[in-house]
Motif scaffolding. Structure first.
Motif, PDB file in Angstrom:
ATOM      1  N   VAL A   3     -12.747   4.811  16.571  1.00  0.00           N
ATOM      2  CA  VAL A   3     -12.305   4.779  15.176  1.00  0.00           C
ATOM      3  C   VAL A   3     -10.782   4.772  15.133  1.00  0.00           C
ATOM      4  CG1 VAL A   3     -12.357   5.942  12.940  1.00  0.00           C
ATOM      5  CG2 VAL A   3     -14.374   6.011  14.429  1.00  0.00           C
ATOM      6  N   TYR A   4     -10.237   3.767  14.470  1.00  0.00           N
ATOM      7  CA  TYR A   4      -8.795   3.668  14.258  1.00  0.00           C
ATOM      8  C   TYR A   4      -8.518   3.933  12.781  1.00  0.00           C
ATOM      9  CZ  TYR A   4      -8.578   1.292  18.804  1.00  0.00           C
ATOM     10  OH  TYR A   4      -8.675   0.974  20.136  1.00  0.00           O
ATOM     11  N   GLU A   5      -7.463   4.706  12.517  1.00  0.00           N
ATOM     12  CA  GLU A   5      -7.102   5.007  11.135  1.00  0.00           C
ATOM     13  C   GLU A   5      -5.656   4.582  10.882  1.00  0.00           C
ATOM     14  OE1 GLU A   5      -9.988   8.797  10.155  1.00  0.00           O
ATOM     15  OE2 GLU A   5      -7.960   9.206  10.876  1.00  0.00           O
ATOM     16  N   TYR A   6      -5.444   3.996   9.712  1.00  0.00           N
ATOM     17  CA  TYR A   6      -4.101   3.550   9.345  1.00  0.00           C
ATOM     18  C   TYR A   6      -3.756   4.105   7.968  1.00  0.00           C
ATOM     19  CZ  TYR A   6      -0.136   0.492   8.385  1.00  0.00           C
ATOM     20  OH  TYR A   6       1.121   0.020   8.085  1.00  0.00           O
ATOM     21  N   PRO A   7      -2.675   4.901   7.859  1.00  0.00           N
ATOM     22  CA  PRO A   7      -2.292   5.465   6.562  1.00  0.00           C
ATOM     23  C   PRO A   7      -1.483   4.464   5.735  1.00  0.00           C
ATOM     24  CG  PRO A   7      -0.821   6.275   8.280  1.00  0.00           C
ATOM     25  CD  PRO A   7      -1.842   5.408   8.962  1.00  0.00           C
ATOM     26  N   PHE A   8      -1.708   4.464   4.437  1.00  0.00           N
ATOM     27  CA  PHE A   8      -0.984   3.558   3.547  1.00  0.00           C
ATOM     28  C   PHE A   8       0.322   4.161   3.038  1.00  0.00           C
ATOM     29  CE2 PHE A   8      -4.846   1.251   3.618  1.00  0.00           C
ATOM     30  CZ  PHE A   8      -4.643   0.013   3.046  1.00  0.00           C
ATOM     31  N   ASN A   9       0.523   5.463   3.210  1.00  0.00           N
ATOM     32  CA  ASN A   9       1.744   6.081   2.684  1.00  0.00           C
ATOM     33  C   ASN A   9       2.210   7.205   3.614  1.00  0.00           C
ATOM     34  OD1 ASN A   9       0.369   8.630   1.781  1.00  0.00           O
ATOM     35  ND2 ASN A   9      -0.665   7.204   0.399  1.00  0.00           N
ATOM     36  N   GLU A  10       3.416   7.673   3.368  1.00  0.00           N
ATOM     37  CA  GLU A  10       4.033   8.661   4.244  1.00  0.00           C
ATOM     38  C   GLU A  10       3.324  10.011   4.170  1.00  0.00           C
ATOM     39  OE1 GLU A  10       6.360   9.827   7.231  1.00  0.00           O
ATOM     40  OE2 GLU A  10       6.317   7.807   6.367  1.00  0.00           O
ATOM     41  N   ARG A  11       2.778  10.341   3.016  1.00  0.00           N
ATOM     42  CA  ARG A  11       2.104  11.637   2.872  1.00  0.00           C
ATOM     43  C   ARG A  11       0.879  11.722   3.779  1.00  0.00           C
ATOM     44  NH1 ARG A  11      -1.646  13.950  -1.122  1.00  0.00           N
ATOM     45  NH2 ARG A  11      -1.904  11.845  -1.924  1.00  0.00           N
ATOM     46  N   ILE A  12       0.034  10.691   3.753  1.00  0.00           N
ATOM     47  CA  ILE A  12      -1.148  10.692   4.617  1.00  0.00           C
ATOM     48  C   ILE A  12      -0.731  10.568   6.080  1.00  0.00           C
ATOM     49  CG2 ILE A  12      -3.312   9.526   5.153  1.00  0.00           C
ATOM     50  CD1 ILE A  12      -3.271  11.043   2.484  1.00  0.00           C
ATOM     51  N   ARG A  13       0.330   9.835   6.337  1.00  0.00           N
ATOM     52  CA  ARG A  13       0.831   9.720   7.716  1.00  0.00           C
ATOM     53  C   ARG A  13       1.204  11.103   8.264  1.00  0.00           C
ATOM     54  NH1 ARG A  13       3.983   5.978   6.753  1.00  0.00           N
ATOM     55  NH2 ARG A  13       2.764   4.265   7.617  1.00  0.00           N
ATOM     56  N   THR A  14       1.858  11.913   7.447  1.00  0.00           N
ATOM     57  CA  THR A  14       2.243  13.265   7.866  1.00  0.00           C
ATOM     58  C   THR A  14       1.013  14.126   8.133  1.00  0.00           C
ATOM     59  OG1 THR A  14       4.336  13.167   6.645  1.00  0.00           O
ATOM     60  CG2 THR A  14       3.478  15.355   7.169  1.00  0.00           C
ATOM     61  N   LEU A  15       0.006  14.038   7.261  1.00  0.00           N
ATOM     62  CA  LEU A  15      -1.212  14.832   7.451  1.00  0.00           C
ATOM     63  C   LEU A  15      -1.936  14.431   8.734  1.00  0.00           C
ATOM     64  CD1 LEU A  15      -2.727  15.097   3.843  1.00  0.00           C
ATOM     65  CD2 LEU A  15      -1.024  16.538   4.956  1.00  0.00           C
ATOM     66  N   LEU A  16      -1.974  13.146   9.028  1.00  0.00           N
ATOM     67  CA  LEU A  16      -2.630  12.684  10.252  1.00  0.00           C
ATOM     68  C   LEU A  16      -1.867  13.129  11.495  1.00  0.00           C
ATOM     69  CD1 LEU A  16      -3.723   9.063   9.217  1.00  0.00           C
ATOM     70  CD2 LEU A  16      -5.211  11.039   9.583  1.00  0.00           C
ATOM     71  N   ARG A  17      -0.551  13.126  11.416  1.00  0.00           N
ATOM     72  CA  ARG A  17       0.257  13.612  12.545  1.00  0.00           C
ATOM     73  C   ARG A  17      -0.037  15.094  12.801  1.00  0.00           C
ATOM     74  NH1 ARG A  17       3.880   9.661  13.841  1.00  0.00           N
ATOM     75  NH2 ARG A  17       4.798   8.434  12.156  1.00  0.00           N
ATOM     76  N   LEU A  18      -0.099  15.875  11.740  1.00  0.00           N
ATOM     77  CA  LEU A  18      -0.350  17.309  11.888  1.00  0.00           C
ATOM     78  C   LEU A  18      -1.766  17.571  12.380  1.00  0.00           C
ATOM     79  CD1 LEU A  18       1.540  18.595   8.725  1.00  0.00           C
ATOM     80  CD2 LEU A  18       2.084  19.163  11.107  1.00  0.00           C
ATOM     81  N   GLU A  19      -2.722  16.796  11.919  1.00  0.00           N
ATOM     82  CA  GLU A  19      -4.092  16.932  12.407  1.00  0.00           C
ATOM     83  C   GLU A  19      -4.154  16.651  13.902  1.00  0.00           C
ATOM     84  OE1 GLU A  19      -8.343  15.325  10.828  1.00  0.00           O
ATOM     85  OE2 GLU A  19      -6.994  13.790  11.623  1.00  0.00           O
ATOM     86  N   ASP A  20      -3.449  15.626  14.346  1.00  0.00           N
ATOM     87  CA  ASP A  20      -3.423  15.280  15.762  1.00  0.00           C
ATOM     88  C   ASP A  20      -2.789  16.410  16.584  1.00  0.00           C
ATOM     89  OD1 ASP A  20      -3.616  13.067  17.914  1.00  0.00           O
ATOM     90  OD2 ASP A  20      -1.527  13.692  18.046  1.00  0.00           O
ATOM     91  N   LEU A  21      -1.698  16.988  16.069  1.00  0.00           N
ATOM     92  CA  LEU A  21      -1.051  18.093  16.765  1.00  0.00           C
ATOM     93  C   LEU A  21      -1.967  19.310  16.836  1.00  0.00           C
ATOM     94  CD1 LEU A  21       2.571  17.838  15.304  1.00  0.00           C
ATOM     95  CD2 LEU A  21       1.879  17.391  17.675  1.00  0.00           C
TER      96      LEU A  21
END
Length: 251
Positions: A3-21
């Motif tokens: 499964v690949y996920e691509y965020p459309f905005n910076e807010r979701i990008r930040t949440l995905l980065r934190l989830e990964d961490l």
């Protein structure tokens, strides 16, 4: 399936980065070697760096309340399971209450710990956390594994409400997407979005195909180009048809 996920905005990008961490942190915290606990602690420092870039706590509280109001609107819908809806609403209320109760700026308790900040200051330097640079940290690394894990868990504990909020928001976002089977002719796929705003795209593909999606998107168009690794792991165009599953997610 990958499964690949691509965020459309910076807010979701930040949440995905934190989830990964958080996933990396959880894994290394459960290990026992000092080097693995070093990675767990360094990951907390990375979390601190990401959360310091925005007023994340306020954004999460607003999103939790928005989700709560949206779900309350489904109570009169006969097609909704009331037990499941009430369970999600209770979870939202509990997490919101915990997040409100967490005082101060995100990670402030870490910034006020001089010893941790001294370790953080050295870990950002390549090879900077050697025993001759940080003898007290080197001594801490020789404590029993259980004590080290307990210390790290204690330092992370005030961040738990933040990550609970991130978890439920991303979970609700992922559940909002309806997967559809698609095919990319000769490894390329385009879809017009007609100005509709999405938060994230999820793409699932059979890993045995060896196709790797490169995704770009805005509110007008979604474009996916599939590549593959050659012998030196350099990307090259995947020129065969690629079947995949696509879900466009939006609150």
């Amino acid at each position: 399936m990958i499964v690949y996920e691509y965020p459309f905005n910076e807010r979701i990008r930040t949440l995905l980065r934190l989830e990964d961490l958080y996933e990396k942190f959880s894994y290394f915290l459960q290990q026992e070697h000092p080097l693995e606990h070093h990675v767990a602690l360094a990951t907390i420092f990375e979390m601190l760096e990401v959360t310091s870039r925005a007023d994340l706590k306020s954004d999460l509280l607003q999103e939790l309340e928005r989700q709560r109001q949206t779900l309350l609107g489904f109570k009169a819908n006969p097609n909704v399971q009331p037990e499941r809806l009430n369970a999600v609403l209770s979870e939202l209320d509990r997490i919101s209450t915990s997040l409100v109760a967490s005082q101060g700026k995100t990670g402030q308790h870490l910034r006020e710990n001089e010893w941790l900040m001294s370790v953080r200051g050295r870990t950002i330097i390549p090879g900077g956390a050697c025993e001759f640079d940080l003898p007290s940290y080197y001594a801490w690394q020789h404590l029993p594994a259980r004590q080290r894990a307990s210390d790290i868990a204690k330092w992370f504990e005030p961040l738990i409400p933040l990550f609970e909020a991130i978890n439920i928001i991303l979970r609700l976002l992922r559940e909002s997407g309806r997967p559809a089977n698609m095919t990319a002719p000769a490894g390329s796929y385009q879809q017009m979005l007609q100005g509709k705003v999405y938060q994230m795209v999820r793409l699932s593909i059979d890993e045995s195909l060896g196709a790797i999606p490169e995704i770009s998107a805005n509110k007008y168009m979604l474009w996916i180009r599939f590549t593959m690794h050659d012998g030196d792991h350099k990307p090259k165009a995947f020129e065969r048809d690629v079947p995949f599953e696509l879900a466009l997610c939006n609150f």
